[in-house]
Write an enzyme that holds these catalytic residues in place. Structure first.
Site, mmCIF file in Angstrom:
data_model
loop_
_atom_site.group_PDB
_atom_site.id
_atom_site.type_symbol
_atom_site.label_atom_id
_atom_site.label_comp_id
_atom_site.label_asym_id
_atom_site.label_seq_id
_atom_site.Cartn_x
_atom_site.Cartn_y
_atom_site.Cartn_z
ATOM 1 N N LYS A 149 0.711 -1.491 0.078
ATOM 2 C CA LYS A 149 0.096 -0.020 -0.050
ATOM 3 C C LYS A 149 0.978 1.276 -0.080
ATOM 4 O O LYS A 149 0.538 2.256 -0.711
ATOM 5 C CB LYS A 149 -0.821 -0.017 1.272
ATOM 6 C CG LYS A 149 -2.057 -0.956 0.961
ATOM 7 C CD LYS A 149 -2.771 -1.246 2.363
ATOM 8 C CE LYS A 149 -3.715 -2.481 2.429
ATOM 9 N NZ LYS A 149 -4.253 -2.798 3.814
ATOM 10 N N GLN A 186 -5.149 -1.464 9.785
ATOM 11 C CA GLN A 186 -5.167 -2.838 9.063
ATOM 12 C C GLN A 186 -5.669 -3.965 10.034
ATOM 13 O O GLN A 186 -5.474 -3.862 11.383
ATOM 14 C CB GLN A 186 -3.541 -3.178 8.877
ATOM 15 C CG GLN A 186 -3.335 -4.412 8.229
ATOM 16 C CD GLN A 186 -3.509 -4.682 6.812
ATOM 17 O OE1 GLN A 186 -3.600 -3.641 6.265
ATOM 18 N NE2 GLN A 186 -3.580 -5.795 6.479
ATOM 19 N N ASP A 245 -11.576 2.418 3.653
ATOM 20 C CA ASP A 245 -11.562 1.115 3.676
ATOM 21 C C ASP A 245 -13.356 0.836 3.342
ATOM 22 O O ASP A 245 -13.706 -0.159 3.015
ATOM 23 C CB ASP A 245 -11.346 0.232 4.887
ATOM 24 C CG ASP A 245 -10.114 -0.499 4.857
ATOM 25 O OD1 ASP A 245 -9.745 -0.914 3.749
ATOM 26 O OD2 ASP A 245 -9.620 -0.534 5.967
HETATM 27 N N1 LIG Z 1 -8.353 -2.555 6.822
HETATM 28 C C1 LIG Z 1 -7.862 -3.558 6.050
HETATM 29 N N2 LIG Z 1 -7.964 -3.418 4.743
HETATM 30 C C2 LIG Z 1 -7.904 -4.398 3.890
HETATM 31 O O1 LIG Z 1 -8.324 -4.176 2.520
HETATM 32 C C3 LIG Z 1 -7.420 -5.512 4.171
HETATM 33 C C4 LIG Z 1 -7.016 -5.777 5.541
HETATM 34 N N3 LIG Z 1 -7.479 -4.563 6.558
HETATM 35 N N4 LIG Z 1 -6.436 -6.909 6.037
HETATM 36 C C5 LIG Z 1 -5.905 -7.941 5.300
HETATM 37 C C6 LIG Z 1 -6.891 -7.927 3.977
HETATM 38 C C7 LIG Z 1 -6.172 -8.686 2.782
HETATM 39 N N5 LIG Z 1 -6.092 -7.467 1.907
HETATM 40 C C8 LIG Z 1 -5.150 -7.936 0.560
HETATM 41 C C9 LIG Z 1 -4.867 -6.800 -0.458
HETATM 42 C C10 LIG Z 1 -4.075 -7.085 -1.352
HETATM 43 C C11 LIG Z 1 -3.754 -8.321 -1.826
HETATM 44 C C12 LIG Z 1 -2.763 -8.682 -2.953
HETATM 45 O O2 LIG Z 1 -2.420 -7.565 -3.467
HETATM 46 N N6 LIG Z 1 -2.696 -9.931 -3.289
HETATM 47 C C13 LIG Z 1 -1.628 -10.267 -4.260
HETATM 48 C C14 LIG Z 1 -0.923 -11.084 -3.799
HETATM 49 C C15 LIG Z 1 0.216 -10.967 -2.882
HETATM 50 C C16 LIG Z 1 1.323 -11.682 -2.172
HETATM 51 O O3 LIG Z 1 1.927 -12.359 -3.369
HETATM 52 O O4 LIG Z 1 1.380 -12.289 -1.155
HETATM 53 C C17 LIG Z 1 -2.496 -10.833 -5.487
HETATM 54 O O5 LIG Z 1 -3.584 -11.463 -5.066
HETATM 55 O O6 LIG Z 1 -2.139 -10.987 -6.814
HETATM 56 C C18 LIG Z 1 -4.079 -9.406 -0.960
HETATM 57 C C19 LIG Z 1 -4.996 -9.115 0.323
HETATM 58 C C20 LIG Z 1 -6.231 -6.485 2.182
HETATM 59 N N7 LIG Z 1 -6.868 -6.451 3.463
#
Ligand SMILES: Nc1nc(=O)c2c([nH]1)NC[C@@H]1CN(c3ccc(C(=O)N[C@@H](CCC(=O)O)C(=O)O)cc3)C=[N+]21
Ligand SMILES: NC(=O)C1=CN([C@@H]2O[C@H](COP(=O)(O)OP(=O)(O)OC[C@H]3O[C@@H](n4cnc5c(N)ncnc54)[C@H](OP(=O)(O)O)[C@@H]3O)[C@@H](O)[C@H]2O)C=CC1
Length: 309
Positions: free
Chosen positions: A55, A99, A122
């Site tokens: 982020k 988060q 969010d």
């Molecule tokens: N307040 C809050 N807001 C959130 O939006 C929030 C949170 N807490 N807690 C955790 C979850 C999870 N989350 C992700 C964001 C991006 C990927 C992402 O970019 N993933 C990549 C892969 C990343 C890797 O390789 O580990 C993909 O799917 O291609 C995944 C998961 C946002 N979250």
């Protein structure tokens, strides 16, 4: 039948980030305002640290200000609330993201409620959830459902009326807002969860299937209606298997899989998102979009169309 179209969330997210960067530059030029997002991370959870870093990188790339608050896991709830009060009052901060999950001694709902709704990047505040549920303008829409909807529209067009949509999972952050967005788009929406009877049969009726359960590869190929659009929100880290599918072949190694058994589903679906490279990158791009939109509203500038559903 030919294999499904792979929905390239990574590429769509790159395009969306570029549009956000243009919007950031325009807002700077017209109003002298640089959008800023405060990211609050409590504790040392490894996965959370990875997301928070991506982020912060995205913010800087798009010309926005990033305010990091990395706090110890034993931070008192009252100190976290006081930090949010300071961020609420800071005019350089247009969005606040706490988060999740938070350590167990902290009341998540109490913390989310403390963020002023205008800065709730969010879209988790009850005011934003309520605006979305009642179809009112100005709601900040949660990033993962918003990103999923943008991918669905890119695949099927903007007119989704009459389509049967099945949302698997009913969390406040993904399943419920996803169902609200599809309902607003005139889909006929079903929500399924752990108490749903005959889940495979429910899934097989869906023209649009959104899986957000957190169960690795639970949705099998024969749960999918031929030609359906499948959005796999799940991000599950599982042991990597070797050539003979023996986990022990690569001890300690992991890989990401979704909630859908991709290799089976790709043979049946019309279009499907991969994991990684599907919804995940859209979540981060939509967080940037929501932050820009919040800064535009604060400055009295027009809000980007993709954020104003
Ligand atoms: N307040 C809050 N807001 C959130 O939006 C929030 C949170 N807490 N807690 C955790 C979850 C999870 N989350 C992700 C964001 C991006 C990927 C992402 O970019 N993933 C990549 C892969 C990343 C890797 O390789 O580990 C993909 O799917 O291609 C995944 C998961 C946002 N979250
Ligand atoms: N791509 C991204 O950016 C993001 C990905 N995620 C991922 O999405 C997934 C879901 O996240 P989240 O919504 O927070 O998860 P939650 O754990 O909060 O919710 C899971 C939902 O799935 C349902 N469920 C669990 N097991 C089953 C089952 N066996 N059969 C049917 N339904 C079941 C639960 O039902 P019940 O309510 O009955 O218990 C619940 O409604 C996770 O893999 C998470 O990592 C999450 C956020 C962002």
């Amino acid at each position: 039948m030919a294999d499904a179209t792979i929905i390239d969330g990574k590429a769509f997210a790159a395009g969306l980030r570029a549009r956000v960067a243009d919007g950031v530059a325009a807002l700077k030029a017209s109003h002298g305002v640089t959008p800023g997002l405060a990211v609050v991370l409590v504790g040392e959870d490894a996965a959370s640290q990875v997301y928070v870093r991506s982020k912060e990188r995205a913010l800087v790339e798009l010309g926005m200000n990033s305010f990091d608050h990395h706090e110890p896991a034993d931070m008192a709830e009252s100190d976290l609330l006081a930090l949010i009060d300071r961020l609420n009052a800071d005019p350089a901060v247009h969005g606040i993201l706490v988060q999740l999950p938070l350590p167990r001694h902290i009341d998540t709902q109490k913390v989310l409620a403390r963020i002023v709704p205008e800065k709730d990047a969010d879209g988790f505040h009850v005011v934003n959830a309520g605006l979305l549920a009642t179809g009112q303008p100005g709601a900040i829409v949660p990033c993962t459902p918003l990103g999923s909807l943008l991918l669905i529209r890119d695949t099927l067009g903007r007119d989704l009326k009459g389509k049967r949509a099945l949302v698997l999972g009913r969390s406040n952050i993904v399943g419920k807002p996803m169902a609200q967005l599809l309902l607003q788009a005139d889909c006929t929406v079903t929500m399924a969860h752990s108490r749903t009877a005959d889940l495979p049969a429910e899934c097989r009726r869906a023209d649009i299937l959104v899986a957000a359960v957190g169960r690795p590869e639970m949705v099998r190929g024969d749960w999918i209606k031929p030609g359906a659009t499948v959005i796999d929100v799940g991000i599950n880290r599982v042991p990597a298997v070797g050539i003979n599918r023996v986990a022990a072949a690569e001890p300690g190694k992991t890989r990401l899989v979704g909630d859908v058994a991709f290799d089976e589903a790709v043979k049946v679906a019309g279009a499907i998102t991969p994991v990684p490279g599907g919804v995940g990158p859209m979540t981060i791009a939509c967080l940037m979009l929501n932050t820009l939109a919040a800064a535009c509203r604060a400055a009295g500038a027009p809000v980007p169309e993709e954020a104003a559903l």
